[in-house]
Design a protein around this motif. Structure first.
Motif, PDB file in Angstrom:
ATOM      1  N   ALA A  37       0.830  -1.209   0.000  1.00  0.00           N
ATOM      2  CA  ALA A  37       0.000   0.000   0.000  1.00  0.00           C
ATOM      3  C   ALA A  37       0.861   1.255   0.000  1.00  0.00           C
ATOM      4  O   ALA A  37       0.575   2.226  -0.712  1.00  0.00           O
ATOM      5  CB  ALA A  37      -0.930  -0.011   1.214  1.00  0.00           C
ATOM      6  N   LEU A  38       1.928   1.246   0.801  1.00  0.00           N
ATOM      7  CA  LEU A  38       2.814   2.402   0.838  1.00  0.00           C
ATOM      8  C   LEU A  38       3.501   2.610  -0.515  1.00  0.00           C
ATOM      9  O   LEU A  38       3.555   3.726  -1.028  1.00  0.00           O
ATOM     10  CB  LEU A  38       3.852   2.233   1.950  1.00  0.00           C
ATOM     11  CG  LEU A  38       4.757   3.443   2.239  1.00  0.00           C
ATOM     12  CD1 LEU A  38       5.143   3.466   3.712  1.00  0.00           C
ATOM     13  CD2 LEU A  38       6.026   3.433   1.390  1.00  0.00           C
ATOM     14  N   LEU A  39       4.011   1.526  -1.099  1.00  0.00           N
ATOM     15  CA  LEU A  39       4.722   1.632  -2.372  1.00  0.00           C
ATOM     16  C   LEU A  39       3.815   2.136  -3.485  1.00  0.00           C
ATOM     17  O   LEU A  39       4.180   3.037  -4.243  1.00  0.00           O
ATOM     18  CB  LEU A  39       5.314   0.272  -2.752  1.00  0.00           C
ATOM     19  CG  LEU A  39       6.530  -0.190  -1.942  1.00  0.00           C
ATOM     20  CD1 LEU A  39       6.793  -1.672  -2.165  1.00  0.00           C
ATOM     21  CD2 LEU A  39       7.763   0.624  -2.321  1.00  0.00           C
ATOM     22  N   THR A  40       2.618   1.563  -3.604  1.00  0.00           N
ATOM     23  CA  THR A  40       1.721   1.988  -4.689  1.00  0.00           C
ATOM     24  C   THR A  40       1.187   3.394  -4.441  1.00  0.00           C
ATOM     25  O   THR A  40       1.063   4.186  -5.375  1.00  0.00           O
ATOM     26  CB  THR A  40       0.558   0.994  -4.856  1.00  0.00           C
ATOM     27  OG1 THR A  40      -0.113   0.807  -3.598  1.00  0.00           O
ATOM     28  CG2 THR A  40       1.052  -0.349  -5.354  1.00  0.00           C
ATOM     29  N   GLY A  41       0.902   3.710  -3.162  1.00  0.00           N
ATOM     30  CA  GLY A  41       0.438   5.064  -2.862  1.00  0.00           C
ATOM     31  C   GLY A  41       1.493   6.108  -3.162  1.00  0.00           C
ATOM     32  O   GLY A  41       1.201   7.183  -3.710  1.00  0.00           O
ATOM     33  N   MET A  42       2.730   5.816  -2.810  1.00  0.00           N
ATOM     34  CA  MET A  42       3.828   6.742  -3.119  1.00  0.00           C
ATOM     35  C   MET A  42       4.034   6.853  -4.626  1.00  0.00           C
ATOM     36  O   MET A  42       4.372   7.917  -5.138  1.00  0.00           O
ATOM     37  CB  MET A  42       5.111   6.278  -2.433  1.00  0.00           C
ATOM     38  CG  MET A  42       5.078   6.324  -0.918  1.00  0.00           C
ATOM     39  SD  MET A  42       4.993   8.012  -0.259  1.00  0.00           S
ATOM     40  CE  MET A  42       6.698   8.304   0.184  1.00  0.00           C
ATOM     41  N   ALA A  43       3.828   5.735  -5.335  1.00  0.00           N
ATOM     42  CA  ALA A  43       3.985   5.766  -6.790  1.00  0.00           C
ATOM     43  C   ALA A  43       2.956   6.687  -7.435  1.00  0.00           C
ATOM     44  O   ALA A  43       3.269   7.411  -8.390  1.00  0.00           O
ATOM     45  CB  ALA A  43       3.866   4.356  -7.356  1.00  0.00           C
ATOM     46  N   PHE A  44       1.721   6.683  -6.925  1.00  0.00           N
ATOM     47  CA  PHE A  44       0.698   7.594  -7.453  1.00  0.00           C
ATOM     48  C   PHE A  44       1.111   9.048  -7.219  1.00  0.00           C
ATOM     49  O   PHE A  44       0.930   9.906  -8.088  1.00  0.00           O
ATOM     50  CB  PHE A  44      -0.653   7.314  -6.794  1.00  0.00           C
ATOM     51  CG  PHE A  44      -1.459   6.267  -7.496  1.00  0.00           C
ATOM     52  CD1 PHE A  44      -2.385   6.603  -8.454  1.00  0.00           C
ATOM     53  CD2 PHE A  44      -1.280   4.929  -7.204  1.00  0.00           C
ATOM     54  CE1 PHE A  44      -3.132   5.640  -9.121  1.00  0.00           C
ATOM     55  CE2 PHE A  44      -2.008   3.952  -7.847  1.00  0.00           C
ATOM     56  CZ  PHE A  44      -2.939   4.306  -8.810  1.00  0.00           C
ATOM     57  N   GLN A  45       1.658   9.340  -6.043  1.00  0.00           N
ATOM     58  CA  GLN A  45       2.110  10.701  -5.765  1.00  0.00           C
ATOM     59  C   GLN A  45       3.331  11.066  -6.609  1.00  0.00           C
ATOM     60  O   GLN A  45       3.440  12.187  -7.112  1.00  0.00           O
ATOM     61  CB  GLN A  45       2.443  10.841  -4.282  1.00  0.00           C
ATOM     62  CG  GLN A  45       1.254  10.662  -3.349  1.00  0.00           C
ATOM     63  CD  GLN A  45       1.649  10.793  -1.903  1.00  0.00           C
ATOM     64  OE1 GLN A  45       2.031  11.863  -1.441  1.00  0.00           O
ATOM     65  NE2 GLN A  45       1.556   9.693  -1.163  1.00  0.00           N
ATOM     66  N   HIS A  46       4.231  10.106  -6.770  1.00  0.00           N
ATOM     67  CA  HIS A  46       5.452  10.329  -7.553  1.00  0.00           C
ATOM     68  C   HIS A  46       5.119  10.660  -8.993  1.00  0.00           C
ATOM     69  O   HIS A  46       5.810  11.460  -9.635  1.00  0.00           O
ATOM     70  CB  HIS A  46       6.323   9.068  -7.478  1.00  0.00           C
ATOM     71  CG  HIS A  46       7.611   9.172  -8.234  1.00  0.00           C
ATOM     72  ND1 HIS A  46       7.724   8.813  -9.563  1.00  0.00           N
ATOM     73  CD2 HIS A  46       8.847   9.588  -7.851  1.00  0.00           C
ATOM     74  CE1 HIS A  46       8.965   9.001  -9.957  1.00  0.00           C
ATOM     75  NE2 HIS A  46       9.666   9.467  -8.950  1.00  0.00           N
ATOM     76  N   ARG A  47       4.042  10.063  -9.514  1.00  0.00           N
ATOM     77  CA  ARG A  47       3.625  10.321 -10.896  1.00  0.00           C
ATOM     78  C   ARG A  47       3.323  11.800 -11.120  1.00  0.00           C
ATOM     79  O   ARG A  47       3.596  12.342 -12.186  1.00  0.00           O
ATOM     80  CB  ARG A  47       2.390   9.474 -11.228  1.00  0.00           C
ATOM     81  CG  ARG A  47       1.739   9.736 -12.578  1.00  0.00           C
ATOM     82  CD  ARG A  47       2.671   9.371 -13.719  1.00  0.00           C
ATOM     83  NE  ARG A  47       2.007   9.517 -14.996  1.00  0.00           N
ATOM     84  CZ  ARG A  47       1.827  10.654 -15.639  1.00  0.00           C
ATOM     85  NH1 ARG A  47       2.255  11.793 -15.105  1.00  0.00           N
ATOM     86  NH2 ARG A  47       1.210  10.695 -16.813  1.00  0.00           N
ATOM     87  N   LEU A  48       2.795  12.467 -10.091  1.00  0.00           N
ATOM     88  CA  LEU A  48       2.424  13.876 -10.206  1.00  0.00           C
ATOM     89  C   LEU A  48       3.487  14.823  -9.668  1.00  0.00           C
ATOM     90  O   LEU A  48       3.587  15.960 -10.111  1.00  0.00           O
ATOM     91  CB  LEU A  48       1.097  14.123  -9.469  1.00  0.00           C
ATOM     92  CG  LEU A  48      -0.115  13.352 -10.000  1.00  0.00           C
ATOM     93  CD1 LEU A  48      -1.340  13.655  -9.138  1.00  0.00           C
ATOM     94  CD2 LEU A  48      -0.396  13.708 -11.452  1.00  0.00           C
ATOM     95  N   ASP A  49       4.276  14.356  -8.698  1.00  0.00           N
ATOM     96  CA  ASP A  49       5.263  15.236  -8.062  1.00  0.00           C
ATOM     97  C   ASP A  49       6.523  14.434  -7.730  1.00  0.00           C
ATOM     98  O   ASP A  49       6.792  14.126  -6.568  1.00  0.00           O
ATOM     99  CB  ASP A  49       4.663  15.838  -6.791  1.00  0.00           C
ATOM    100  CG  ASP A  49       5.515  16.971  -6.230  1.00  0.00           C
ATOM    101  OD1 ASP A  49       6.597  17.249  -6.794  1.00  0.00           O
ATOM    102  OD2 ASP A  49       5.096  17.573  -5.221  1.00  0.00           O
TER     103      ASP A  49
END
Length: 206
Positions: free
Chosen positions: A166-178
């Motif tokens: 959950a942490l990895l995928t959630g961070m990946a979604f944020q990383h995509r934008l910022d």
């Protein structure tokens, strides 16, 4: 001759899956036609129906294929890494570099497949199996790492694995934008906090 025909069928299947991956991610499942997928793969619609039975069957095959690819992405950065910090960081870098030059495709497709899975029971079962395999694989790795590096998991390995995913995928979604805000160092610090590992290592900025 039989092997040549089999190789051609495998190539056609791969080309159709690759085309569907890109189109479903960038345009969405419902906005993508069978004809568009076939054209992008340089194959006929007849070939697509022959291999998958239609667009829904293509999505099922794509999701099944995605199970193996995501697990491979999570573990790609771990081979030959001797230290725990390197392995934790390797899960992240393996995940965000999953598509090579098209680094955002996997994340867009991840979201598209999830949306379809929660609306379609058949797709949902395959999606749930995908997450089960990811959890089981990571749980086993965490148990091995705990023994190898001498730390205690803060909970049952399957629960901790689901939290790490959950942490990895959630961070990946944020990383995509910022991507500047969500660095490898920030992700590594989050993984260590979740595993209750202290002290934290020096922050990485890449």
């Amino acid at each position: 001759m039989g092997r040549t025909q089999e190789a051609r069928r495998a190539e056609t299947r791969r080309r159709l899956l690759d085309a569907a991956t890109d189109l479903f991610a960038r345009q969405g499942y419902h906005a993508t036609s069978v004809e568009a997928v076939a054209a992008a793969a340089d194959r006929t619609t007849g070939a697509l129906y022959n291999h998958f039975g239609g667009k829904s069957g293509l999505l099922v095959a794509l999701l099944e294929d995605w199970i193996a690819q995501t697990v491979a992405g999570l573990t790609a950065g771990l081979r030959g890494v001797p230290d725990l910090n390197g392995r934790l960081a390797g899960m992240w870098t393996g995940l965000i570099s999953h598509d090579g030059e098209s680094g955002d495709v996997w994340l867009l497709l991840e979201f598209e497949l999830w949306l379809h899975a929660v609306r379609d029971p058949e797709i949902g079962q395959i999606g749930a199996e995908r997450f089960r395999q990811m959890r089981n694989g990571l749980a086993g790795a965490l148990e091995d790492w705990a023994i190898e590096f001498g730390f205690h998991l803060p909970g049952p390995s399957d629960e901790v694995a689901s939290q790490l995913i959950a942490l990895l995928t959630g961070m990946a979604f944020q990383h995509r934008l910022d991507p500047v805000a969500i660095s490898t160092g920030a992700v590594l610090a989050g993984l260590r906090r979740l595993l209750e590992l202290t002290p934290e290592p020096a922050r990485l900025t890449t």
